[in-house]
Design an enzyme around this catalytic site. Structure first.
Site, PDB file in Angstrom:
ATOM      1  N   ARG A  71       0.845  -1.187   0.000  1.00 18.64           N
ATOM      2  CA  ARG A  71       0.000   0.000   0.000  1.00 18.64           C
ATOM      3  C   ARG A  71       0.883   1.241   0.000  1.00 18.64           C
ATOM      4  O   ARG A  71       1.974   1.232   0.569  1.00 18.64           O
ATOM      5  CB  ARG A  71      -0.906   0.020   1.238  1.00 18.64           C
ATOM      6  N   TYR A 199      -1.147  -3.567  -6.970  1.00 23.27           N
ATOM      7  CA  TYR A 199      -0.998  -4.290  -5.706  1.00 23.27           C
ATOM      8  C   TYR A 199      -2.365  -4.369  -4.995  1.00 23.27           C
ATOM      9  O   TYR A 199      -3.110  -3.379  -4.945  1.00 23.27           O
ATOM     10  CB  TYR A 199       0.041  -3.598  -4.808  1.00 23.27           C
ATOM     11  N   LYS A 208      -9.581  -2.159   1.768  1.00 28.87           N
ATOM     12  CA  LYS A 208      -9.260  -0.986   2.594  1.00 28.87           C
ATOM     13  C   LYS A 208     -10.020   0.261   2.118  1.00 28.87           C
ATOM     14  O   LYS A 208     -10.460   1.076   2.935  1.00 28.87           O
ATOM     15  CB  LYS A 208      -7.761  -0.714   2.559  1.00 28.87           C
ATOM     16  N   HIS A 228     -11.007  -1.875  11.597  1.00 28.45           N
ATOM     17  CA  HIS A 228      -9.911  -2.734  11.142  1.00 28.45           C
ATOM     18  C   HIS A 228      -9.729  -3.834  12.195  1.00 28.45           C
ATOM     19  O   HIS A 228      -8.753  -3.834  12.941  1.00 28.45           O
ATOM     20  CB  HIS A 228      -8.661  -1.856  11.004  1.00 28.45           C
ATOM     21  N   SER A 250      -0.143  -3.697  12.082  1.00 31.67           N
ATOM     22  CA  SER A 250       0.473  -4.817  11.374  1.00 31.67           C
ATOM     23  C   SER A 250       1.621  -5.397  12.206  1.00 31.67           C
ATOM     24  O   SER A 250       2.146  -4.742  13.107  1.00 31.67           O
ATOM     25  CB  SER A 250       0.952  -4.390   9.994  1.00 31.67           C
ATOM     26  N   CYS A 252       1.460  -7.811  14.401  1.00 28.70           N
ATOM     27  CA  CYS A 252       1.093  -8.148  15.780  1.00 28.70           C
ATOM     28  C   CYS A 252       0.336  -9.482  15.860  1.00 28.70           C
ATOM     29  O   CYS A 252      -0.262  -9.783  16.893  1.00 28.70           O
ATOM     30  CB  CYS A 252       0.246  -7.037  16.382  1.00 28.70           C
ATOM     31  N   ASP A 279      -9.740  -9.356   9.279  1.00 27.00           N
ATOM     32  CA  ASP A 279      -9.183  -8.027   8.997  1.00 27.00           C
ATOM     33  C   ASP A 279     -10.165  -6.878   9.230  1.00 27.00           C
ATOM     34  O   ASP A 279      -9.765  -5.837   9.720  1.00 27.00           O
ATOM     35  CB  ASP A 279      -8.683  -7.980   7.549  1.00 27.00           C
ATOM     36  N   ARG A 371       1.807 -12.273  -0.514  1.00 27.83           N
ATOM     37  CA  ARG A 371       0.461 -12.515   0.011  1.00 27.83           C
ATOM     38  C   ARG A 371      -0.164 -13.798  -0.519  1.00 27.83           C
ATOM     39  O   ARG A 371       0.187 -14.273  -1.593  1.00 27.83           O
ATOM     40  CB  ARG A 371      -0.446 -11.359  -0.429  1.00 27.83           C
TER      41      ARG A 371
END
Ligand code: OXD
Ligand code: MN
Length: 586
Positions: A71, A199, A208, A228, A250, A252, A279, A371
């Site tokens: 991103r 992407y 998002k 989120h 991110s 975590c 997510d 991904r």
């Protein structure tokens, strides 16, 4: 042939055709036959690579341009009329200025290409939570990815009927020019324009862009929350399932928590966990005064490196069929690999750039942000309520970050307002893997920093106002799986053992356990965290639950500095919570 006669949709699609001038237009009906045909075309153009169909049936491989692998926050804009409505944490450009720029970039950009028209739903089609969108794209990768990540096709058009309130999304790879890359949101027009990036996070507009940035504005206007957050169902031995939402920045372990496997001692007693979402959660007050959540997505777009049979077998199993792998290592047998999958890096493989890769070179073969895109229904622990149009009732919300010393393993906020404060001060310390100084604190309120479609302080006020609508609110806790000792060694095992903490959180939600008041909120009594079979002793647990007042005084100074960014707009209730925390710390 168009799949609808909705005038609003047709007029808008036709205007984009006039602008982008594709050579062909194809409406995506969601049928298997059409998607198979598209994959074949992707193989022919090289946009997709077919993987070993015996070992990975229905799976394909995709490489994004090496300049286009993540991103791009610096190129992501909220284009509301007034800059003050975007706030200090978003890039802003006046709508007219952005539209003028985009018009030039889009003009003729699909010449010689096909425009795919994708009608899609966020949420189960027909659900009172569901919202609909149309994405136009010139990318086969985006089209087949959207067919995994969202519900697409004819039934979506039928559900949209002749309504005007759909989210418009125009995406083009254009020339993949980083200098002319824009991810622009026009909240007042329910519109997203994404160009020069292929992407996923920039190009799969349902995720998002729609389900967080645009939806956060819809939630503000309509009285709900777009967050989120993962959604996890925890089934106790009595067979009762309680649901928790979790927001984490991110790195975590959010996907791991979403697909948690209970520790053996719990499994033996009959505990089970169910993944509703990994997510994004849309949360609405229900008629019973509780908060109900759906996962608006239909698939997982997960980070591959680090995903293994040990760390997250459910995620790995989800990718075994009908999935897309992006920027991972491509093995000679037509399967895939990434760092952290196992200890046997393949020989004779190609790296994420398509170059021959030597596993002894010391250079990773998969991009760190490579991904998998996998259908949610593949997940062995997918919740039976996944498609429930009413969602699931949420008993607890956990916020978390990566803190070496400050935050205890878990603490509970005193009430909703204090919980909003706890979410607003969320932070993670930089690890060696991220840009910036190791240990530096990055504030990421509610893990929404890059995803809130309006002024962050107004968003906090919206959270505070939600209290009026939720008469039976979930408890709000903060968790930290990453406390370390003096040597930097993690004190808590994490992964499945995190259930021990979630169990305490859920007991608090149901008034089944006491707690100890502290300066920062309610802490567990150490004996109330079940340590059976986890290898952590009472002394370590006491350490994990301790609150270092000196560190917390430094923390409040950091919060004050962060809050100062929001000036007059900072809600008085949050300022009062910070004052109160300082008072308690003495
Ligand atoms: C994601 C992210 O890709 O949060 O989910 O960046
Ligand atoms: Mn995310």
């Amino acid at each position: 042939m168009a799949l609808t006669d909705n005038r609003y949709i047709l007029d808008w699609v036709n205007a984009q055709i006039d602008l982008c001038r594709p050579s062909k237009v194809l409406w995506i009906d969601g049928s298997k036959a059409q998607l198979d045909e598209l994959r074949q075309q992707g193989f022919a153009t090289g946009e997709l690579i077919e993987l070993n169909q015996e070992l990975l049936p229905g799976c394909v491989y995709h490489r994004s341009d090496p300049s286009d692998v993540a991103r791009v926050e610096a190129r992501t804009f909220i284009c509301c009329e007034k800059q003050e409505d975007a706030g200090p944490t978003n890039n802003w450009m006046a709508p007219a200025e952005m539209r003028a720029k985009l018009k030039d970039i889009y003009a003729g950009c699909m010449d010689g290409r096909t425009m795919y028209v994708i009608p899609y739903a966020m949420g189960a089609v027909g659900s009172p939570f569901a919202k609909y969108g149309i994405e136009l794209t010139d990318s086969i990768y985006v089209t087949v990815s959207m067919a995994i990540m969202t519900r697409v096709g004819t039934e979506v058009c039928a559900a949209m009927g002749d309504a005007a309130d759909f989210v418009k999304g125009l995406h083009s790879n254009a020339q993949l020019d980083p200098e002319r890359r824009y991810i622009a949101h026009f909240p007042q027009d329910n519109e997203i324009c994404s160009v020069n990036s292929g992407y996923g996070g920039n190009a799969l507009l349902g995720k998002k862009c729609f389900a967080l940035r645009i939806a956060s504005c819809l939630g503000r206007d309509e009285g709900w929350l777009a967050e989120h957050m993962l959604i996890l169902g925890v089934q106790n031995p009595a067979g009762e399932v309680r649901y928790v939402c979790g927001a984490f920045p991110s790195a975590c372990g959010k996907t791991n928590l979403a697909m948690l496997i209970p520790p053996e001692a719990y499994r033996e007693k009959g505990w089970k966990c169910w993944c509703v979402g990994d997510d994004i959660a849309w949360l609405r007050p229900g008629p019973d005064g509780r908060l109900w959540a759906v996962n608006p997505e239909n698939g997982f777009f997960g980070v591959a490196p680090g995903t293994s049979e040990k760390t997250n077998p459910n995620a790995l199993a989800s990718t075994m069929k009908d999935s897309i792998f992006t920027n991972v290592v491509l093995k000679p047998d037509g399967t895939v690999w990434w760092e952290g999958m196992d200890k046997n890096p393949p020989r004779g493989a190609l790296n994420w750039k398509g170059e021959p890769w030597d596993p002894d070179s010391g250079v990773p073969g998969a991009h760190p942000n490579s991904r998998f895109t996998a259908p949610a229904k593949n997940c062995p622990c997918i919740s039976p309520e996944f498609d429930n149009p009413q969602g699931v009732p949420i008993s607890a919300i956990v916020f978390g970050g990566r803190r070496a010393r400050t935050a205890p393993l878990v603490y509970q906020s005193r009430n909703w307002q204090h919980g909003v404060f706890v979410g607003s001060i969320m932070a993670s310390e930089k690890t060696a893997a991220a840009e910036g100084k190791v240990g530096e604190v990055r504030r990421d309120p509610m893990a929404m920093l890059p995803f809130c479609g309006y002024h962050m302080a107004d968003y906090w006020q919206h959270w505070l106002d939600m209290e009026q609508r939720i008469t039976n609110p979930p408890v709000i806790c903060n968790v930290n799986w990453f406390r370390t000792d003096e040597q930097g060694k993690f004190l808590w095992p994490g992964f499945g053992d995190n259930l021990r903490v979630i169990e305490w959180v859920l007991k608090r939600a149901f008034g089944e356990v006491d707690a100890v008041d502290s300066e920062i909120g309610y802490l567990p009594r150490p004996e109330d965290i079940n340590l059976e079979g986890c290898g952590v002793d009472m002394e370590t647990l006491r350490g994990l639950l301790s609150v270092d007042k000196t560190l917390w005084r430094q923390e409040t100074a950091g919060i004050r500095e962060f809050y100062a960014k929001f000036g007059e707009k900072l809600p008085a209730a949050l300022k009062a919570e910070l004052d109160e925390l300082e008072r308690r710390l003495g």
